[in-house]
Design a protein around this motif. Structure first.
Motif, PDB file in Angstrom:
ATOM      1  N   VAL A   1     -12.418  -2.529   2.413  1.00  0.00           N
ATOM      2  CA  VAL A   1     -12.002  -1.604   3.464  1.00  0.00           C
ATOM      3  C   VAL A   1     -11.374  -2.386   4.609  1.00  0.00           C
ATOM      4  CG1 VAL A   1     -12.736   0.136   5.127  1.00  0.00           C
ATOM      5  CG2 VAL A   1     -13.800   0.050   2.857  1.00  0.00           C
TER       6      VAL A   1
ATOM      7  N   CYS B   1     -15.925   3.251  -1.311  1.00  0.00           N
ATOM      8  CA  CYS B   1     -15.197   2.006  -1.552  1.00  0.00           C
ATOM      9  C   CYS B   1     -16.147   0.873  -1.917  1.00  0.00           C
ATOM     10  CB  CYS B   1     -14.357   1.644  -0.332  1.00  0.00           C
ATOM     11  SG  CYS B   1     -12.915   2.717  -0.087  1.00  0.00           S
TER      12      CYS B   1
ATOM     13  N   ASN C   1      -8.477  -0.183   0.613  1.00  0.00           N
ATOM     14  CA  ASN C   1      -8.184   1.096   1.255  1.00  0.00           C
ATOM     15  C   ASN C   1      -8.211   0.832   2.756  1.00  0.00           C
ATOM     16  OD1 ASN C   1      -7.733   3.789   1.851  1.00  0.00           O
ATOM     17  ND2 ASN C   1      -9.829   4.446   1.437  1.00  0.00           N
TER      18      ASN C   1
ATOM     19  N   ILE D   1      -8.539   8.547  -4.414  1.00  0.00           N
ATOM     20  CA  ILE D   1      -8.697   7.364  -5.252  1.00  0.00           C
ATOM     21  C   ILE D   1      -9.173   7.759  -6.644  1.00  0.00           C
ATOM     22  CG2 ILE D   1      -9.847   5.130  -5.488  1.00  0.00           C
ATOM     23  CD1 ILE D   1     -10.020   5.007  -2.441  1.00  0.00           C
TER      24      ILE D   1
ATOM     25  N   GLY E   1      -2.755  -1.570  -3.134  1.00  0.00           N
ATOM     26  CA  GLY E   1      -3.817  -0.795  -2.496  1.00  0.00           C
ATOM     27  C   GLY E   1      -3.303   0.515  -1.942  1.00  0.00           C
ATOM     28  N   VAL E   2      -4.158   1.163  -1.161  1.00  0.00           N
ATOM     29  CA  VAL E   2      -3.836   2.460  -0.567  1.00  0.00           C
ATOM     30  C   VAL E   2      -4.252   2.456   0.892  1.00  0.00           C
ATOM     31  CG1 VAL E   2      -4.053   3.689  -2.759  1.00  0.00           C
ATOM     32  CG2 VAL E   2      -6.061   3.457  -1.273  1.00  0.00           C
ATOM     33  N   SER E   3      -3.811   3.445   1.625  1.00  0.00           N
ATOM     34  CA  SER E   3      -4.184   3.588   3.029  1.00  0.00           C
ATOM     35  C   SER E   3      -4.385   5.060   3.346  1.00  0.00           C
ATOM     36  CB  SER E   3      -3.088   3.012   3.935  1.00  0.00           C
ATOM     37  OG  SER E   3      -3.443   3.118   5.297  1.00  0.00           O
TER      38      SER E   3
ATOM     39  N   TYR F   1      -6.703   7.012   2.361  1.00  0.00           N
ATOM     40  CA  TYR F   1      -7.147   7.755   1.190  1.00  0.00           C
ATOM     41  C   TYR F   1      -8.626   8.080   1.303  1.00  0.00           C
ATOM     42  CZ  TYR F   1      -3.092   7.312  -1.981  1.00  0.00           C
ATOM     43  OH  TYR F   1      -1.862   7.437  -2.585  1.00  0.00           O
TER      44      TYR F   1
ATOM     45  N   ILE G   1     -13.882  -1.844  -3.607  1.00  0.00           N
ATOM     46  CA  ILE G   1     -12.616  -1.729  -2.879  1.00  0.00           C
ATOM     47  C   ILE G   1     -12.842  -2.219  -1.452  1.00  0.00           C
ATOM     48  CG2 ILE G   1     -10.858  -0.140  -2.014  1.00  0.00           C
ATOM     49  CD1 ILE G   1     -11.600   1.716  -4.395  1.00  0.00           C
TER      50      ILE G   1
ATOM     51  N   LEU H   1       0.816  -1.208   0.000  1.00  0.00           N
ATOM     52  CA  LEU H   1       0.000   0.000   0.000  1.00  0.00           C
ATOM     53  C   LEU H   1       0.853   1.262   0.000  1.00  0.00           C
ATOM     54  CD1 LEU H   1      -2.387  -0.963   2.984  1.00  0.00           C
ATOM     55  CD2 LEU H   1      -2.648  -1.618   0.583  1.00  0.00           C
TER      56      LEU H   1
END
Length: 271
Positions: A181, A174, A157, A143, A134-136, A138, A179, A103
C-alpha cells in the motif's frame, strides 16, 4: 535512505518516495530529493510532468538504474490501445526505456475499461517497458475483478492514506493479498494543526510532517510526501533512525474519520 520493501514480483521498492502532483516544474524538486537520499519519484500522466521527472533525474547525477520511477495512466485512456499509446508516450517523455512501476490511476470508467487498461500494462511489462504493474484508488472489489479475470495481481495499490483517512478495509485486503500500500497525501495537504500531531511534534522534536510520514512507515505503508521546497523535501525524508512510541501511535490511529477524513478525490468506491 536505504530502507526498501520487496514487492510480490520480486522487485524492491524504496520505503518512501517524492510525490510530484501539481508540480509541473518538478525537475528541481526531483534533483534535490535524489541528491538527499530519496530513490523514488511518483509521477503520473495527469500531472503533465513526466518530462520534468526525467530532467530532474538526469540533473541529480544518480544513475537511472538506482532510481525507482512511477507513472500512471489516466482513466480517459482506459482502452487497450489507448493505454498502450499512453505508456509509449510516457517512456518517450521520461527519456528512459522503462518505468519501474506503472499504475492505472483510478477505477473510474467501469470494469471492462479497467481490465482493458490493466491488460495493456501487463503486456507492456512483458515487452520490457514496465518492471512492475499496480493500481491506484482501487477498492477490494476492483482488484478482485483482476483475479477473476485470471490476470496477474497488482503489486501495489496507491490510495489516499493518513491518520484521518486510514482506508482500513482496503489496507486489510491488500495485506492479505501481498499488495504493498502506497500512501499519497500522507501530509494531509498541509493541514497539520491538529492538537495530537502538534503535541507529538513537540514531544519528539520533529516537524508535524515528519510525524505523519513516520506514522505511515510504522503502519507498513510506503508514503509519498510531496513538496517543491528544498528544505521541506529534505526534512520529510529524515524519518529513519527514530520511532513513535506505541501509545502515541494509538493516539494518531484514533484520529481516523474514514471517508470523511479524505482531503482529495479518493474515488475508491466507483462502480
Amino acid at each position: 535512505m536505504v530502507e526498501t520493501v520487496t514487492l510480490s514480483d520480486g522487485h524492491t521498492m524504496p520505503a518512501i518516495g517524492l510525490g510530484v502532483y501539481l508540480n509541473e516544474e518538478c525537475a528541481e524538486a526531483c534533483r534535490v530529493a535524489l541528491q538527499n537520499g530519496y530513490r523514488m519519484i511518483d509521477g503520473a500522466r495527469y500531472y503533465e510532468n513526466e518530462v520534468q521527472v526525467g530532467v530532474g533525474v538526469g540533473k541529480s547525477g544518480v544513475k537511472r538504474e538506482d532510481v525507482f520511477i512511477t507513472s500512471k495512466v489516466f482513466h480517459e485512456d482506459f482502452t487497450y490501445d489507448g493505454t498502450t499509446a499512453a505508456l509509449k508516450d510516457s517512456i518517450a517523455n521520461l527519456g528512459s526505456s522503462y518505468y519501474n512501476l506503472y499504475l492505472t490511476h483510478s477505477a473510474i470508467g467501469g470494469k471492462d475499461a479497467r481490465l482493458a487498461a490493466y491488460r495493456a500494462l501487463l503486456d507492456g511489462k512483458a515487452n520490457g517497458m514496465i518492471k512492475s504493474v499496480g493500481v491506484s484508488n482501487y477498492s477490494a472489489k476492483h482488484i478482485e475483478e483482476i483475479r477473476e479475470a485470471g490476470l496477474e495481481m497488482p503489486v501495489v495499490n496507491q490510495v489516499e492514506l493518513h491518520p484521518f483517512c486510514q482506508q482500513k478495509p482496503i489496507v486489510e485486503y491488500c495485506r492479505k493479498n501481498n499488495i504493498v500500500v502506497q500512501a499519497y497525501s500522507p501530509l494531509v495537504r498541509g493541514a497539520l494543526d491538529n492538537q495530537v500531531i502538534q503535541e507529538l511534534s513537540t514531544k519528539y522534536s520533529k516537524d508535524p510532517a515528519q510525524i505523519l510520514v513516520r506514522w505511515s512507515l510504522q503502519r507498513g505503508f510506503v508514503p509519498l510526501p510531496k513538496s517543491s521546497q528544498p528544505e521541506r523535501i529534505i526534512s520529510n525524508g529524515q524519518v529513519f533512525g527514530w520511532e513513535i512510541e506505541p501509545t502515541d501511535m494509538a493516539k494518531l490511529d484514533a484520529l481516523d474519520r474514514g471517508k470523511e477524513g479524505a482531503v482529495t478525490w479518493n474515488p475508491v468506491d466507483v462502480d
